[in-house]
Write an enzyme that holds these catalytic residues in place. Structure first.
Site, PDB file in Angstrom:
ATOM      1  N   LYS A 105       0.658  -1.300  -0.024  1.00 38.14           N
ATOM      2  CA  LYS A 105      -0.133  -0.084  -0.028  1.00 38.14           C
ATOM      3  C   LYS A 105       0.860   1.193  -0.077  1.00 38.14           C
ATOM      4  O   LYS A 105       1.620   1.290   0.530  1.00 38.14           O
ATOM      5  CB  LYS A 105      -0.918  -0.152   1.344  1.00 38.14           C
ATOM      6  CG  LYS A 105      -1.930   1.026   1.107  1.00 38.14           C
ATOM      7  CD  LYS A 105      -2.887   0.984   2.370  1.00 38.14           C
ATOM      8  CE  LYS A 105      -2.243   1.637   3.473  1.00 38.14           C
ATOM      9  NZ  LYS A 105      -2.232   3.172   3.536  1.00 38.14           N
ATOM     10  N   ASP A 160     -13.817  15.087  -3.428  1.00 38.67           N
ATOM     11  CA  ASP A 160     -13.590  16.248  -4.130  1.00 38.67           C
ATOM     12  C   ASP A 160     -15.130  16.337  -4.820  1.00 38.67           C
ATOM     13  O   ASP A 160     -15.918  15.126  -4.668  1.00 38.67           O
ATOM     14  CB  ASP A 160     -12.782  16.739  -4.849  1.00 38.67           C
ATOM     15  CG  ASP A 160     -12.456  18.286  -5.087  1.00 38.67           C
ATOM     16  OD1 ASP A 160     -13.507  19.018  -5.272  1.00 38.67           O
ATOM     17  OD2 ASP A 160     -11.234  18.753  -4.773  1.00 38.67           O
ATOM     18  N   LYS A 204      -7.024   8.400  -1.231  1.00 34.64           N
ATOM     19  CA  LYS A 204      -8.462   8.747  -0.621  1.00 34.64           C
ATOM     20  C   LYS A 204      -8.841  10.152  -1.282  1.00 34.64           C
ATOM     21  O   LYS A 204      -8.767  11.076  -0.613  1.00 34.64           O
ATOM     22  CB  LYS A 204      -8.032   8.726   0.644  1.00 34.64           C
ATOM     23  CG  LYS A 204      -7.546   7.668   1.673  1.00 34.64           C
ATOM     24  CD  LYS A 204      -7.599   7.981   2.917  1.00 34.64           C
ATOM     25  CE  LYS A 204      -7.317   6.684   3.800  1.00 34.64           C
ATOM     26  NZ  LYS A 204      -5.915   6.222   3.773  1.00 34.64           N
ATOM     27  N   THR A 213     -10.300   4.133  10.760  1.00 32.39           N
ATOM     28  CA  THR A 213     -10.252   3.300  11.794  1.00 32.39           C
ATOM     29  C   THR A 213      -9.616   4.148  12.677  1.00 32.39           C
ATOM     30  O   THR A 213      -9.506   3.488  14.009  1.00 32.39           O
ATOM     31  CB  THR A 213      -9.391   2.035  11.464  1.00 32.39           C
ATOM     32  OG1 THR A 213      -8.084   2.475  10.777  1.00 32.39           O
ATOM     33  CG2 THR A 213      -9.908   0.917  10.841  1.00 32.39           C
ATOM     34  N   ARG A 259       2.757  -0.690  10.810  1.00 36.18           N
ATOM     35  CA  ARG A 259       3.631  -0.473  11.763  1.00 36.18           C
ATOM     36  C   ARG A 259       4.112  -1.839  12.313  1.00 36.18           C
ATOM     37  O   ARG A 259       5.177  -2.087  12.755  1.00 36.18           O
ATOM     38  CB  ARG A 259       3.442   0.638  12.730  1.00 36.18           C
ATOM     39  CG  ARG A 259       3.805   2.083  12.200  1.00 36.18           C
ATOM     40  CD  ARG A 259       2.921   3.045  13.150  1.00 36.18           C
ATOM     41  NE  ARG A 259       1.606   2.969  12.953  1.00 36.18           N
ATOM     42  CZ  ARG A 259       0.735   3.848  13.511  1.00 36.18           C
ATOM     43  NH1 ARG A 259       0.976   5.023  14.079  1.00 36.18           N
ATOM     44  NH2 ARG A 259      -0.761   3.653  13.339  1.00 36.18           N
ATOM     45  N   ASP A 316      -3.413   4.331  -2.159  1.00 32.46           N
ATOM     46  CA  ASP A 316      -4.124   4.867  -1.141  1.00 32.46           C
ATOM     47  C   ASP A 316      -4.067   6.460  -1.149  1.00 32.46           C
ATOM     48  O   ASP A 316      -3.466   6.768  -0.314  1.00 32.46           O
ATOM     49  CB  ASP A 316      -3.692   4.229   0.211  1.00 32.46           C
ATOM     50  CG  ASP A 316      -4.742   4.588   1.090  1.00 32.46           C
ATOM     51  OD1 ASP A 316      -5.720   4.854   1.320  1.00 32.46           O
ATOM     52  OD2 ASP A 316      -4.052   4.331   2.475  1.00 32.46           O
TER      53      ASP A 316
HETATM   54  O1  C5P Z   1       0.712   1.216  10.864  1.00 30.23           O
HETATM   55  P1  C5P Z   1      -0.910   0.763  10.923  1.00 30.23           P
HETATM   56  O2  C5P Z   1      -0.858  -0.731  10.667  1.00 30.23           O
HETATM   57  O3  C5P Z   1      -1.880   1.369  11.687  1.00 30.23           O
HETATM   58  O4  C5P Z   1      -1.255   1.488   9.228  1.00 30.23           O
HETATM   59  C1  C5P Z   1      -2.540   1.585   8.721  1.00 30.23           C
HETATM   60  C2  C5P Z   1      -2.584   1.906   7.429  1.00 30.23           C
HETATM   61  O5  C5P Z   1      -3.857   2.073   6.804  1.00 30.23           O
HETATM   62  C3  C5P Z   1      -2.145   3.454   7.187  1.00 30.23           C
HETATM   63  O6  C5P Z   1      -1.353   3.347   6.042  1.00 30.23           O
HETATM   64  C4  C5P Z   1      -3.425   4.320   7.039  1.00 30.23           C
HETATM   65  O7  C5P Z   1      -3.208   5.335   6.165  1.00 30.23           O
HETATM   66  C5  C5P Z   1      -4.164   3.340   6.441  1.00 30.23           C
HETATM   67  N1  C5P Z   1      -5.740   3.636   6.659  1.00 30.23           N
HETATM   68  C6  C5P Z   1      -6.212   3.170   8.076  1.00 30.23           C
HETATM   69  N2  C5P Z   1      -7.546   3.279   8.294  1.00 30.23           N
HETATM   70  C7  C5P Z   1      -8.478   3.703   7.171  1.00 30.23           C
HETATM   71  C8  C5P Z   1      -7.909   3.606   5.933  1.00 30.23           C
HETATM   72  C9  C5P Z   1      -6.409   3.794   5.615  1.00 30.23           C
HETATM   73  O8  C5P Z   1      -5.385   3.132   8.878  1.00 30.23           O
HETATM   74  N3  C5P Z   1      -9.754   3.704   7.489  1.00 30.23           N
END
Ligand code: C5P
Length: 234
Positions: A34, A66, A63, A119, A212, A61
């Site tokens: 991603k 607009d 997002k 999330t 992460r 990603d």
């Molecule tokens: O590090 P972590 O596992 O929390 O990363 C989650 C990834 O998913 C990040 O790149 C974040 O931008 C993306 N994301 C998210 N929640 C969403 C959509 C995308 O955490 N609803």
């Protein structure tokens, strides 16, 4: 190993060399990568091309959110990328017309999915943001997912907590891409509505977005393999 690897590793870094090194190290252990705004804004199309050359499918990603004409034009520009991203996305709160215009612009060249409720947002957060009719992230996500499907999108990004309702409403064929994944012994950090990889898959996730927990590990490949082993052991 699972037949189709469900892990999409979130390469959340603005550094080109680090992103490429991570992608190379993780290529045998994940299904896709991603690539988000922090990378794309820093390195643009040339950086995208260098990262894509590693050979993993890309979930781009960005997002988009607009008016319909602008988002459709943005999507047409993204469809000129070579190779095309496997998945692109927009915010479902942009509404039906915006999603429909984007779906027409993408025209099946990539999967197009909609972010429902981030999330990182709790019920209180969506209330504070002015969505007064739904102090309930799950109900709101379900409503947005149904809107996305009716506009012709291929799926949604949703929290593990929203999966059961979305699957119930929209069936098995609607793609669910699920961030907020935390292996049992890791901290939630800025995420609020989280689940383990095993729980998210059991609730019907197609793709697990994991950042992460993999990229922050001393050995990212080993961390990805440990997550896959947990899924196979279910
Ligand atoms: O590090 P972590 O596992 O929390 O990363 C989650 C990834 O998913 C990040 O790149 C974040 O931008 C993306 N994301 C998210 N929640 C969403 C959509 C995308 O955490 N609803």
């Amino acid at each position: 190993m699972t037949a189709t690897n469900p892990i999409s590793v979130a390469l959340d870094t603005p550094e080109l060399d680090r992103a490429i090194a991570l992608a190379r190290a993780l290529k045998p252990h994940v299904g896709s990568m991603k690539v988000g705004m922090e990378f794309f804004y820093a390195h643009g199309i040339p950086g995208y091309g260098k990262l894509a050359a590693v050979g993993l499918p890309i979930f781009l990603d960005l997002k988009l959110h607009d008016i319909p004409n602008t988002v459709a034009s943005g999507m047409r520009s993204l469809m000129r990328l070579d190779p095309k991203p496997a998945i692109v996305n927009l915010h479902a709160t942009g509404g039906f017309d915006m999603m429909k215009a984007a779906a027409d612009a993408v025209a099946g060249q990539s999967k197009l999915i909609a972010v429902t409720i981030l999330t990182s947002l709790s019920d209180d957060d969506i209330w504070a943001a002015g969505f007064e009719n739904s102090k309930n992230a799950q109900a709101h996500a379900r409503q947005l997912a149904a809107l996305a499907k009716s506009a012709g999108l291929d799926g949604v990004v949703c929290s593990p907590h929203d999966l059961a309702g979305i699957r119930h409403d929209l069936g098995r064929d609607f793609l669910t891409v699920v961030p907020g994944i935390r292996p049992a012994d890791t901290a939630a950090q800025d995420q609020k509505r989280v689940a383990t990889p095993e729980a998210a898959m059991a609730a019907g996730a197609d793709i697990l977005v994991i950042g992460r927990a993999i990229t922050g590990a001393t050995d990212p490949a080993k961390a990805a393999e440990a997550i896959l082993a947990g899924l196979d052991a279910r």
